[in-house]
Design a protein around this motif. Structure first.
Motif, PDB file in Angstrom:
ATOM      1  N   VAL A 178      -4.333   7.825 -12.158  1.00  0.00           N
ATOM      2  CA  VAL A 178      -4.565   8.101 -10.737  1.00  0.00           C
ATOM      3  C   VAL A 178      -5.767   7.307 -10.242  1.00  0.00           C
ATOM      4  N   GLU A 179      -6.818   7.306 -11.050  1.00  0.00           N
ATOM      5  CA  GLU A 179      -8.023   6.588 -10.636  1.00  0.00           C
ATOM      6  C   GLU A 179      -7.743   5.106 -10.463  1.00  0.00           C
ATOM      7  N   SER A 180      -7.018   4.545 -11.435  1.00  0.00           N
ATOM      8  CA  SER A 180      -6.760   3.102 -11.357  1.00  0.00           C
ATOM      9  C   SER A 180      -5.936   2.785 -10.115  1.00  0.00           C
ATOM     10  N   VAL A 181      -4.952   3.648  -9.837  1.00  0.00           N
ATOM     11  CA  VAL A 181      -4.133   3.408  -8.649  1.00  0.00           C
ATOM     12  C   VAL A 181      -4.979   3.533  -7.387  1.00  0.00           C
ATOM     13  N   LYS A 182      -5.899   4.494  -7.401  1.00  0.00           N
ATOM     14  CA  LYS A 182      -6.773   4.661  -6.238  1.00  0.00           C
ATOM     15  C   LYS A 182      -7.596   3.406  -5.998  1.00  0.00           C
ATOM     16  N   ALA A 183      -8.172   2.885  -7.082  1.00  0.00           N
ATOM     17  CA  ALA A 183      -8.987   1.673  -6.952  1.00  0.00           C
ATOM     18  C   ALA A 183      -8.142   0.540  -6.379  1.00  0.00           C
ATOM     19  N   LEU A 184      -6.928   0.448  -6.908  1.00  0.00           N
ATOM     20  CA  LEU A 184      -6.023  -0.600  -6.437  1.00  0.00           C
ATOM     21  C   LEU A 184      -5.766  -0.448  -4.939  1.00  0.00           C
ATOM     22  N   MET A 185      -5.550   0.823  -4.545  1.00  0.00           N
ATOM     23  CA  MET A 185      -5.271   1.082  -3.133  1.00  0.00           C
ATOM     24  C   MET A 185      -6.447   0.682  -2.267  1.00  0.00           C
ATOM     25  N   GLN A 186      -7.636   0.948  -2.782  1.00  0.00           N
ATOM     26  CA  GLN A 186      -8.810   0.605  -1.990  1.00  0.00           C
ATOM     27  C   GLN A 186      -8.880  -0.906  -1.767  1.00  0.00           C
ATOM     28  N   ASP A 187      -8.649  -1.645  -2.850  1.00  0.00           N
ATOM     29  CA  ASP A 187      -8.643  -3.099  -2.724  1.00  0.00           C
ATOM     30  C   ASP A 187      -7.618  -3.535  -1.687  1.00  0.00           C
ATOM     31  N   LEU A 188      -6.438  -2.950  -1.805  1.00  0.00           N
ATOM     32  CA  LEU A 188      -5.368  -3.342  -0.895  1.00  0.00           C
ATOM     33  C   LEU A 188      -5.725  -2.988   0.544  1.00  0.00           C
ATOM     34  N   LYS A 189      -6.384  -1.860   0.709  1.00  0.00           N
ATOM     35  CA  LYS A 189      -6.742  -1.466   2.061  1.00  0.00           C
ATOM     36  C   LYS A 189      -7.747  -2.440   2.657  1.00  0.00           C
ATOM     37  N   ALA A 190      -8.704  -2.852   1.820  1.00  0.00           N
ATOM     38  CA  ALA A 190      -9.677  -3.845   2.292  1.00  0.00           C
ATOM     39  C   ALA A 190      -8.950  -5.113   2.711  1.00  0.00           C
ATOM     40  N   GLU A 191      -7.994  -5.494   1.879  1.00  0.00           N
ATOM     41  CA  GLU A 191      -7.220  -6.700   2.181  1.00  0.00           C
ATOM     42  C   GLU A 191      -6.485  -6.532   3.506  1.00  0.00           C
ATOM     43  N   ALA A 192      -5.880  -5.362   3.660  1.00  0.00           N
ATOM     44  CA  ALA A 192      -5.105  -5.111   4.873  1.00  0.00           C
ATOM     45  C   ALA A 192      -5.993  -5.165   6.102  1.00  0.00           C
ATOM     46  N   SER A 193      -7.176  -4.569   5.989  1.00  0.00           N
ATOM     47  CA  SER A 193      -8.061  -4.563   7.151  1.00  0.00           C
ATOM     48  C   SER A 193      -8.510  -5.978   7.471  1.00  0.00           C
ATOM     49  N   PHE A 194      -8.705  -6.769   6.395  1.00  0.00           N
ATOM     50  CA  PHE A 194      -9.084  -8.161   6.619  1.00  0.00           C
ATOM     51  C   PHE A 194      -7.983  -8.901   7.370  1.00  0.00           C
ATOM     52  N   ILE A 229       0.838  -1.205   0.000  1.00  0.00           N
ATOM     53  CA  ILE A 229       0.000   0.000   0.000  1.00  0.00           C
ATOM     54  C   ILE A 229       0.866   1.247   0.000  1.00  0.00           C
ATOM     55  N   SER A 230       1.912   1.240   0.817  1.00  0.00           N
ATOM     56  CA  SER A 230       2.754   2.443   0.873  1.00  0.00           C
ATOM     57  C   SER A 230       3.445   2.662  -0.471  1.00  0.00           C
ATOM     58  N   GLU A 231       3.818   1.536  -1.115  1.00  0.00           N
ATOM     59  CA  GLU A 231       4.422   1.652  -2.454  1.00  0.00           C
ATOM     60  C   GLU A 231       3.459   2.341  -3.420  1.00  0.00           C
ATOM     61  N   ARG A 232       2.230   1.833  -3.358  1.00  0.00           N
ATOM     62  CA  ARG A 232       1.218   2.385  -4.257  1.00  0.00           C
ATOM     63  C   ARG A 232       0.956   3.856  -3.930  1.00  0.00           C
ATOM     64  N   GLN A 233       1.022   4.140  -2.622  1.00  0.00           N
ATOM     65  CA  GLN A 233       0.792   5.521  -2.200  1.00  0.00           C
ATOM     66  C   GLN A 233       1.847   6.428  -2.822  1.00  0.00           C
ATOM     67  N   LYS A 234       3.088   5.932  -2.823  1.00  0.00           N
ATOM     68  CA  LYS A 234       4.172   6.709  -3.437  1.00  0.00           C
ATOM     69  C   LYS A 234       3.874   6.937  -4.913  1.00  0.00           C
ATOM     70  N   GLN A 235       3.444   5.856  -5.549  1.00  0.00           N
ATOM     71  CA  GLN A 235       3.137   5.953  -6.974  1.00  0.00           C
ATOM     72  C   GLN A 235       2.039   6.994  -7.208  1.00  0.00           C
ATOM     73  N   LEU A 236       1.050   6.918  -6.316  1.00  0.00           N
ATOM     74  CA  LEU A 236      -0.066   7.843  -6.448  1.00  0.00           C
ATOM     75  C   LEU A 236       0.403   9.289  -6.277  1.00  0.00           C
ATOM     76  N   ASP A 237       1.261   9.486  -5.272  1.00  0.00           N
ATOM     77  CA  ASP A 237       1.786  10.838  -5.042  1.00  0.00           C
ATOM     78  C   ASP A 237       2.543  11.330  -6.268  1.00  0.00           C
ATOM     79  N   GLN A 238       3.338  10.420  -6.838  1.00  0.00           N
ATOM     80  CA  GLN A 238       4.116  10.794  -8.010  1.00  0.00           C
ATOM     81  C   GLN A 238       3.185  11.219  -9.145  1.00  0.00           C
ATOM     82  N   LEU A 239       2.161  10.399  -9.345  1.00  0.00           N
ATOM     83  CA  LEU A 239       1.222  10.709 -10.423  1.00  0.00           C
ATOM     84  C   LEU A 239       0.563  12.053 -10.186  1.00  0.00           C
ATOM     85  N   ARG A 240       0.251  12.323  -8.912  1.00  0.00           N
ATOM     86  CA  ARG A 240      -0.392  13.600  -8.597  1.00  0.00           C
ATOM     87  C   ARG A 240       0.560  14.763  -8.879  1.00  0.00           C
ATOM     88  N   ASP A 241       1.854  14.522  -8.543  1.00  0.00           N
ATOM     89  CA  ASP A 241       2.856  15.557  -8.844  1.00  0.00           C
ATOM     90  C   ASP A 241       2.886  15.832 -10.343  1.00  0.00           C
TER      91      ASP A 241
END
Lengths: 130, 354
Positions: free
Chosen positions: B119-135, B32-44
């Motif tokens: 950005v959207e695709s990465v966000k969706a991915l992050m959401q999935d990962l977050k669900a997984e993490a919470s599980f 997730i943190s990796e993806r977060q970095k990617q997301l930040d980069q994309l936002r930049d």
């Protein structure tokens, strides 16, 4: 005595197999990285192609070769990009097949390793009893 | 699966060791943190793109701009930006095109859209990962708490019956429990109840049409019988409380019962055999009042005393223990047709004699 030498042999075998497996896994991860790079390039090239299609026929297009910009024909640039895309797609396909191959190998290796481990365990158990 | 044990109980921690679950959760967090970095980069990238678009739009407003031209890393010298409407745009892969400001803005906008999609695709991915993490987190904490997983085989044939039975039996259960002596070993109680349930179900299935009237009369009979029994109980309880011995009542009752049962069957012998019990149960309340009032008094009192309270909990327990219903049912069902009818009175006897 025979069983202990057999055990040692098995363990050596297991070690070799484990090494092979780790090598295979390294290969696979390397392949994945290359694949990722190619996918990114493919996306970029597709973008370029789209933009080139949007350009007028008489637009000046340059290609950066080393430190210099070389003027190119629109048609030439278009053909170049298309060729590049083709090449990358072919490369991706090739990488897919190799990754598949490597994964198959990895699975079979894993199985053999499992079997070896079981054998060793049973041998050890037998020795423990005796 | 062992047949004696209907369900299996496994502690969650044996299935998913706590450390393993935590490790998995940690790994997902890393991804997730990796993806977060990617997301930040994309936002930049998107931000850069937007500022660039604004700049490109502004540049051709003037014929030339006075600027400081960077020279090397540290030095600048004053210069003038001319040809403000000519841009050499990198299209990617080393391809450049000469464009005007307007065309450049078009290209940049398209690029911005591509970035948004990413950005959207990465966000969706992050959401999935977050669900997984919470599980994984939940699993880890549950395993740590010592949660237990109970697994029980679903018995296909009994469960639907049971479901329908609950509805049917609800009004009748008190009656049957009233007719029987209640204060006893749970298992046998269950056996009886469920064999009765199964019988009721059978009756319904096999003689739906023939039985319909009877069921109607039964329903109507139930409440008056009930009421009368209660009234009797009230009035007679006082006079006969001490007198009526338990033994007397138990001795009388089954006999009387059987007589009635046989009467009922003889009356309505047109019905199939396995209906007889149902009949006998149905009639058991109605004739009780006119025919055998004197006889009944004693047992009624004896029983109602024993029962007034137990009947409710018993009913509740049958509801609450739906899990165990399944267990017993499977046992009982096999017996129902052959054994239960013959065994039931015996068990009642036994219990009543105790």
């Amino acid at each position: 005595m025979a069983s202990s030498t057999g055990l040692r042999e098995l363990q050596r075998d297991l070690e070799n197999k484990a090494n092979d497996l780790s090598k295979l896994q390294k290969d696979i991860s390397k392949n994945h990285q290359i694949r990722k790079k190619y996918t990114i390039q493919l996306g970029e090239n597709e973008l370029v192609l789209k933009e080139l299609d949007l350009l007028n026929e008489d637009a000046n297009v340059y290609k950066l070769i080393g430190p210099v910009l070389v003027k190119q024909d629109m048609a030439e640039a278009n053909a170049n990009v298309k060729k590049r895309i083709e090449y990358i797609s072919a490369e991706l396909k090739r990488l897919d097949s190799t990754v598949q191959d490597l994964e198959d190998k990895q699975n079979s290796k894993k199985e053999t390793i499992m079997k070896l481990q079981q054998k060793i365990q049973s041998l050890q158990a037998g020795k423990g009893k005796a | 699966m062992a047949e004696s044990v209907k369900g299996t109980v496994t502690s969650l921690s044996s299935l998913f060791p706590v450390e393993e679950a935590q490790k998995a959760a940690k790994r997902v967090e890393e991804i997730i943190s990796e993806r977060q970095k990617q997301l930040d980069q994309l936002r930049d990238f998107a931000d850069d793109n937007n500022t660039l678009i604004r700049l490109v739009q502004r540049l051709p407003d003037e014929l030339h701009h006075d600027i400081m031209v960077p020279f090397g890393k540290a030095a600048f010298f004053p210069g003038r930006l001319i040809h403000t409407n000519e841009f050499l745009v990198l299209l990617g892969e080393g391809h450049y095109a000469e464009r005007t400001a307007k065309q450049t803005v078009g290209i940049l906008n398209r690029r911005g859209k591509a970035l948004e999609v990413q950005v959207e695709s990465v966000k969706a991915l992050m959401q999935d990962l977050k669900a997984e993490a919470s599980f994984f987190d939940a699993t880890a904490s549950e395993a740590a708490e010592g949660l237990v997983e109970i697994r029980e085989d679903y018995v296909e044939e009994t469960s639907p019956k049971e479901a329908s039975m609950i509805g049917i039996v609800e009004p009748e259960l008190p009656i049957s429990s009233q007719a029987e002596d209640v204060s006893h070993v749970k298992d046998e109680e269950y056996d009886r109840i469920f064999s009765r349930l199964a019988e009721l179900e059978k009756e319904e299935e096999e003689a739906e049409h023939a039985n319909q009237e009877e069921i109607g009369s039964d329903d109507s009979d139930v409440s008056p019988g009930h009421v009368i029994l209660e009234e009797e109980m009230k009035s007679l309880e006082l006079e006969e409380r001490g007198k009526s011995s338990r033994i007397q009542s138990t001795e009388k009752f089954p006999d009387h019962w059987h007589v009635e049962g046989s009467k009922a069957t003889s009356k309505e012998n047109c019905l199939p055999e396995n209906l007889a019990y149902g009949k006998f149960n149905l009639t058991e309340n109605a004739p009780m009042e006119p025919q055998a009032e004197e006889d009944v008094k004693a047992p009624v009192i004896a029983e109602t005393k024993a029962e007034a309270h137990p009947s409710e909990p018993q009913f509740d327990s049958s509801k609450a223990f739906t899990g165990s219903i399944v267990e017993h049912n499977s046992d009982v069902n096999s017996k129902v047709q052959s054994v239960s009818r013959s065994s039931k009175p015996v068990s009642r006897f036994k219990m009543q004699r105790k």
